[in-house]
Design a protein around this motif. Structure first.
Motif, short mmCIF file in Angstrom:
data_model
loop_
_atom_site.label_atom_id
_atom_site.label_comp_id
_atom_site.label_asym_id
_atom_site.label_seq_id
_atom_site.Cartn_x
_atom_site.Cartn_y
_atom_site.Cartn_z
N CYS A 8 0.82 -1.22 0.00
CA CYS A 8 0.00 0.00 0.00
C CYS A 8 0.85 1.27 0.00
N HIS A 9 2.04 1.20 0.59
CA HIS A 9 2.94 2.35 0.64
C HIS A 9 4.38 1.91 0.33
N CYS A 55 1.84 -1.84 7.87
CA CYS A 55 2.35 -0.66 7.18
C CYS A 55 2.57 0.48 8.18
N CYS A 59 -0.24 3.44 7.18
CA CYS A 59 -1.68 3.26 7.32
C CYS A 59 -2.05 2.10 8.23
ZN LIG Z 1 0.11 1.58 3.87
#
Ligand SMILES: [Zn+2]
Ligand SMILES: [Zn+2]
Length: 155
Positions: A128-129, A146, A149
């Motif tokens: 996601c990141h 993460c 998030c």
């Molecule tokens: Zn993330």
């Protein structure tokens, strides 16, 4: 003394540019990637999630005990110097009196040895990141949260 003493403390990164961190919740260590100042890749955030236990904490709560000790030690050394300078200044204006700064004025705070950052742990990249890679202990790669998030992922 009204003046604020600013002490630059440099905490070393490992050779991949990661900074060691300790979670204030689970007290385990991991590393996050240290973006250079002004790096557009750095995700703006007001808190970070622990990649190991997933609990969030504010940006400045991730110092390891060794880093804190080093920071205080470095600040102590600068404070020591500031006290000596203040004494020297105070005596400057007194006519006919010569003042030699000497070690007896020292607060005797030792400047610590530089920290050494070993290249341990494994790099993981949150899907996601991906711009915020992490390093976690080998045994944690099954489930990592993460940093930005808090979403869990496997590597
Ligand atoms: Zn993330
Ligand atoms: Zn944690």
């Amino acid at each position: 003394m009204e003046e604020e003493i600013q002490v630059p403390v440099s905490i070393p990164l490992d050779s991949d540019g990661f900074l060691r961190r300790e979670c204030p919740t689970c007290e385990q260590e991991f590393k996050w990637f240290n973006h250079a100042a002004g790096d557009d890749d750095a995700e703006p955030t007001s808190q970070y999630f622990c990649p190991l236990c997933g609990v969030a904490a504010s940006l400045d709560s991730w110092w390891t005990p060794a880093q804190l000790e080093y920071g205080f030690g470095s600040a102590g050394g600068a404070l020591d110097q500031a006290v000596r300078d203040a004494f020297t200044d105070a005596f400057k204006g007194i006519g006919g009196m010569k003042f030699e700064p000497n070690s007896s004025l020292s607060l005797n705070i030792e400047t610590p040895d530089p920290l050494i950052e070993p290249d341990d742990m494994v790099i993981v990249e949150p899907p996601c990141h991906p711009n915020e890679p992490l390093k976690v202990p080998d045994s944690y790669t099954e489930r990592v949260f993460c940093l930005i998030c808090g979403s869990p992922f496997t590597t």
